[in-house]
Design an enzyme around this catalytic site. Structure first.
Site, PDB file in Angstrom:
ATOM      1  N   GLY A  11       0.840  -1.208   0.000  1.00  0.00           N
ATOM      2  CA  GLY A  11       0.000   0.000   0.000  1.00  0.00           C
ATOM      3  C   GLY A  11       0.867   1.247   0.000  1.00  0.00           C
ATOM      4  O   GLY A  11       1.974   1.228   0.521  1.00  0.00           O
ATOM      5  N   ARG A  21      13.612   9.689  -4.025  1.00  0.00           N
ATOM      6  CA  ARG A  21      14.538  10.779  -4.376  1.00  0.00           C
ATOM      7  C   ARG A  21      15.889  10.592  -3.699  1.00  0.00           C
ATOM      8  O   ARG A  21      16.943  10.717  -4.323  1.00  0.00           O
ATOM      9  CB  ARG A  21      13.908  12.113  -3.943  1.00  0.00           C
ATOM     10  N   ARG A  25      19.329   9.953  -5.712  1.00  0.00           N
ATOM     11  CA  ARG A  25      20.397  10.976  -5.647  1.00  0.00           C
ATOM     12  C   ARG A  25      21.659  10.396  -5.015  1.00  0.00           C
ATOM     13  O   ARG A  25      22.768  10.653  -5.491  1.00  0.00           O
ATOM     14  CB  ARG A  25      19.900  12.184  -4.841  1.00  0.00           C
ATOM     15  N   ARG A  72       0.201  -4.960  -5.212  1.00  0.00           N
ATOM     16  CA  ARG A  72       0.287  -6.191  -4.418  1.00  0.00           C
ATOM     17  C   ARG A  72       0.326  -7.302  -5.460  1.00  0.00           C
ATOM     18  O   ARG A  72      -0.561  -7.391  -6.301  1.00  0.00           O
ATOM     19  CB  ARG A  72      -0.912  -6.318  -3.497  1.00  0.00           C
ATOM     20  N   ASP A 103       5.692  -4.941   5.842  1.00  0.00           N
ATOM     21  CA  ASP A 103       6.226  -6.233   6.291  1.00  0.00           C
ATOM     22  C   ASP A 103       6.042  -7.325   5.237  1.00  0.00           C
ATOM     23  O   ASP A 103       6.913  -8.180   5.067  1.00  0.00           O
ATOM     24  CB  ASP A 103       5.629  -6.636   7.639  1.00  0.00           C
ATOM     25  N   SER A 105       6.124  -6.970   1.930  1.00  0.00           N
ATOM     26  CA  SER A 105       7.160  -6.769   0.907  1.00  0.00           C
ATOM     27  C   SER A 105       8.509  -7.269   1.410  1.00  0.00           C
ATOM     28  O   SER A 105       9.299  -7.836   0.648  1.00  0.00           O
ATOM     29  CB  SER A 105       7.277  -5.285   0.561  1.00  0.00           C
ATOM     30  N   THR A 126       5.109   2.023   6.357  1.00  0.00           N
ATOM     31  CA  THR A 126       3.751   1.560   6.663  1.00  0.00           C
ATOM     32  C   THR A 126       3.099   2.574   7.587  1.00  0.00           C
ATOM     33  O   THR A 126       3.689   2.983   8.583  1.00  0.00           O
ATOM     34  CB  THR A 126       3.700   0.172   7.340  1.00  0.00           C
ATOM     35  N   ILE A 127       1.884   2.963   7.232  1.00  0.00           N
ATOM     36  CA  ILE A 127       1.205   3.938   8.090  1.00  0.00           C
ATOM     37  C   ILE A 127       0.863   3.316   9.439  1.00  0.00           C
ATOM     38  O   ILE A 127       0.575   4.027  10.392  1.00  0.00           O
ATOM     39  CB  ILE A 127      -0.041   4.548   7.409  1.00  0.00           C
ATOM     40  N   ASP A 128       0.881   1.978   9.544  1.00  0.00           N
ATOM     41  CA  ASP A 128       0.564   1.315  10.820  1.00  0.00           C
ATOM     42  C   ASP A 128       1.746   1.270  11.787  1.00  0.00           C
ATOM     43  O   ASP A 128       1.580   0.900  12.945  1.00  0.00           O
ATOM     44  CB  ASP A 128       0.092  -0.120  10.577  1.00  0.00           C
ATOM     45  N   ASP A 130       4.142  -0.837  12.157  1.00  0.00           N
ATOM     46  CA  ASP A 130       4.180  -2.146  12.838  1.00  0.00           C
ATOM     47  C   ASP A 130       5.313  -3.040  12.338  1.00  0.00           C
ATOM     48  O   ASP A 130       5.141  -4.241  12.174  1.00  0.00           O
ATOM     49  CB  ASP A 130       2.824  -2.855  12.681  1.00  0.00           C
ATOM     50  N   ARG A 163     -22.750  17.072  19.847  1.00  0.00           N
ATOM     51  CA  ARG A 163     -22.881  15.744  19.241  1.00  0.00           C
ATOM     52  C   ARG A 163     -21.725  14.840  19.679  1.00  0.00           C
ATOM     53  O   ARG A 163     -20.633  15.315  19.970  1.00  0.00           O
ATOM     54  CB  ARG A 163     -22.862  15.929  17.724  1.00  0.00           C
ATOM     55  N   ARG A 172      -6.136  -2.052  10.597  1.00  0.00           N
ATOM     56  CA  ARG A 172      -6.872  -3.324  10.676  1.00  0.00           C
ATOM     57  C   ARG A 172      -6.321  -4.197  11.797  1.00  0.00           C
ATOM     58  O   ARG A 172      -7.060  -4.871  12.492  1.00  0.00           O
ATOM     59  CB  ARG A 172      -6.774  -4.081   9.341  1.00  0.00           C
ATOM     60  N   LYS A 214     -20.272  18.628  29.052  1.00  0.00           N
ATOM     61  CA  LYS A 214     -19.378  18.670  27.882  1.00  0.00           C
ATOM     62  C   LYS A 214     -20.253  18.862  26.650  1.00  0.00           C
ATOM     63  O   LYS A 214     -21.329  18.249  26.552  1.00  0.00           O
ATOM     64  CB  LYS A 214     -18.626  17.351  27.738  1.00  0.00           C
TER      65      LYS A 214
HETATM   66  P1  ATP Z   1       1.227  -2.643   3.623  1.00  0.00           P
HETATM   67  O1  ATP Z   1       1.818  -2.176   4.924  1.00  0.00           O
HETATM   68  O2  ATP Z   1       0.645  -1.553   2.838  1.00  0.00           O
HETATM   69  O3  ATP Z   1       0.290  -3.830   3.746  1.00  0.00           O
HETATM   70  P2  ATP Z   1       3.051  -4.591   2.608  1.00  0.00           P
HETATM   71  O4  ATP Z   1       4.372  -4.531   1.955  1.00  0.00           O
HETATM   72  O5  ATP Z   1       2.955  -5.315   3.919  1.00  0.00           O
HETATM   73  O6  ATP Z   1       2.506  -3.127   2.726  1.00  0.00           O
HETATM   74  P3  ATP Z   1       1.613  -6.719   1.292  1.00  0.00           P
HETATM   75  O7  ATP Z   1       0.472  -6.680   0.329  1.00  0.00           O
HETATM   76  O8  ATP Z   1       1.468  -7.529   2.520  1.00  0.00           O
HETATM   77  O9  ATP Z   1       1.982  -5.206   1.596  1.00  0.00           O
HETATM   78  O10 ATP Z   1       2.910  -7.266   0.516  1.00  0.00           O
HETATM   79  C1  ATP Z   1       3.323  -6.661  -0.685  1.00  0.00           C
HETATM   80  C2  ATP Z   1       3.764  -7.726  -1.652  1.00  0.00           C
HETATM   81  O11 ATP Z   1       4.870  -8.453  -1.100  1.00  0.00           O
HETATM   82  C3  ATP Z   1       2.718  -8.793  -1.932  1.00  0.00           C
HETATM   83  O12 ATP Z   1       1.753  -8.367  -2.856  1.00  0.00           O
HETATM   84  C4  ATP Z   1       3.592  -9.912  -2.468  1.00  0.00           C
HETATM   85  O13 ATP Z   1       3.954  -9.684  -3.800  1.00  0.00           O
HETATM   86  C5  ATP Z   1       4.831  -9.777  -1.589  1.00  0.00           C
HETATM   87  N1  ATP Z   1       4.709 -10.741  -0.485  1.00  0.00           N
HETATM   88  C6  ATP Z   1       4.002 -10.603   0.644  1.00  0.00           C
HETATM   89  N2  ATP Z   1       4.062 -11.735   1.399  1.00  0.00           N
HETATM   90  C7  ATP Z   1       4.827 -12.598   0.684  1.00  0.00           C
HETATM   91  C8  ATP Z   1       5.258 -13.939   0.892  1.00  0.00           C
HETATM   92  N3  ATP Z   1       4.901 -14.620   1.990  1.00  0.00           N
HETATM   93  N4  ATP Z   1       6.039 -14.513  -0.056  1.00  0.00           N
HETATM   94  C9  ATP Z   1       6.407 -13.836  -1.161  1.00  0.00           C
HETATM   95  N5  ATP Z   1       6.015 -12.574  -1.427  1.00  0.00           N
HETATM   96  C10 ATP Z   1       5.244 -11.956  -0.516  1.00  0.00           C
END
Ligand code: ATP
Length: 323
Positions: A11, A21, A25, A72, A103, A105, A126-128, A130, A163, A172, A214
């Site tokens: 995401g 960038r 660079r 993804r 995580d 990726s 990641t905006i989460d 985590d 309100r 999530r 309040k």
């Molecule tokens: P976000 O925080 O937005 O979810 P993310 O990197 O965790 O980012 P994911 O959709 O979980 O997003 O993973 C991105 C891509 O990484 C997946 O679409 C897939 O191509 C690859 N990936 C994720 N898990 C695996 C895995 N277990 N094995 C191989 N590739 C993976």
């Protein structure tokens, strides 16, 4: 090493462009050729590559989204998909890959490097917030500020109409945005996936808040809260207190976009430059993070999904501030 590649995966998050960038660079500064890969792991599999120069990243540090696009990729999860990706990288003469991702990726990068000899370096976004191995991931600070500004606006409306607002923010599986944002807007209550949602406690807060007149109440709810999110909690409150004027606002994807904050731009810039330093010093298959303002390298196999730890002091902070 003379030729490397960069991509964004998963995401999108504010600060990706600032990081692209910095990587581009820094690579050019050190005499490396840099290839941009469009659309994340799908783009590697399809060989969607182009050469980048210093000008190709001009005027993007302040822009949300990613000029490289993201995806993804189900295909990259398969051994066949990763084999095709390897062949494409080999054909293009790519000697190292830099992925800015969450995580998932980074897990993908770990599986790839377990089989193939091309080194990868990950940069956490990641905006989460985590991911272990870094205090902050790129995008979290901006997403929290976007949510905070939106809820400040909602507070004006809530005050004008006496309100109660239930505002749902992203998360999530993580309450990081909800917790920080909730504190920053003076929320009366914050509900997140990491803790049990005690509605009796919420009813007491409402009764005492209303009894001391309040004129508005804000409840911040992470989308993955086990009570079912903002709509579900609002419904329960309305059943108990039908006389209250209540409303729900789901902030949704606005939190992913927008111009990155100063903190995210600086983090993204620093991690991007540190990534090239890491490659040039022979590091491989690591994630580059920042812990207590120092750059930290964590082997990809040690990078974990991190859970927000809610301490009694954090819970007490909310209770004290919302009386
Ligand atoms: P976000 O925080 O937005 O979810 P993310 O990197 O965790 O980012 P994911 O959709 O979980 O997003 O993973 C991105 C891509 O990484 C997946 O679409 C897939 O191509 C690859 N990936 C994720 N898990 C695996 C895995 N277990 N094995 C191989 N590739 C993976």
């Amino acid at each position: 090493m003379s030729k490397i590649a960069i991509l964004t995966s998963g995401g999108d998050a504010p600060g990706l462009n600032a990081c692209i960038r910095a990587v581009v660079r820094a690579a050019i500064f050190h005499g490396l050729k840099i290839i941009g890969i469009h659309r994340g792991y799908d783009g590697i599999i399809e060989g969607d590559f182009f050469e980048m120069d210093a000008a190709s990243v001009s005027n993007i540090i302040q822009r949300g989204g990613t000029i490289l696009k993201s995806s993804r990729s189900e295909r990259f999860k398969t051994p066949e998909g990763r084999e095709t990706a390897f062949q494409q990288l080999k054909k293009a003469g790519v000697e190292a890959v830099i992925v800015i991702g969450g995580d998932g990726s980074l897990v993908g990068a770990k599986y790839f490097t377990a089989t193939y000899p091309i080194p990868w370096i990950g940069i956490p976004k990641t905006i989460d917030n985590d991911i272990s191995g870094t205090d902050y991931a790129i995008g979290f600070d901006t997403a929290s500020n976007t949510a905070m500004n939106a809820i400040d606006n909602i507070r004006d409306t809530a005050e004008s109409h006496n309100r109660i607002y239930f505002v749902e923010v992203m998360g999530r599986n993580s309450g990081s945005i909800a917790y920080k944002t909730g504190i920053s807007v003076g929320a009366e209550a914050i509900y997140i996936p990491e803790t049990n949602t005690d509605l009796q406690h919420l009813f007491k807060i409402f009764e005492s808040g209303w009894s001391r007149k309040k004129s508005s109440l804000i409840v911040v709810v992470a989308e993955g809260d086990e009570a079912g999110g903002a709509f579900a909690i609002s419904k329960k409150v309305k059943e108990k207190f039908p006389q209250y004027d209540t409303a729900v606002c789901i902030l949704g994807h606005v939190q992913r976009g927008g111009s990155p904050t100063c903190a995210d731009r600086v983090l993204a810039s620093r991690l991007g430059v540190a990534t090239i330093d890491a490659l040039l010093s022979g590091q491989k298959n690591i994630m580059v993070g920042e812990v207590k303002e120092e750059i930290l390298y964590t082997p990809l196999e040690n990078v974990l999904k991190r859970q927000l730890k809610i301490t009694p002091a954090m819970t007490e902070l909310i209770d004290i501030l919302s009386i």
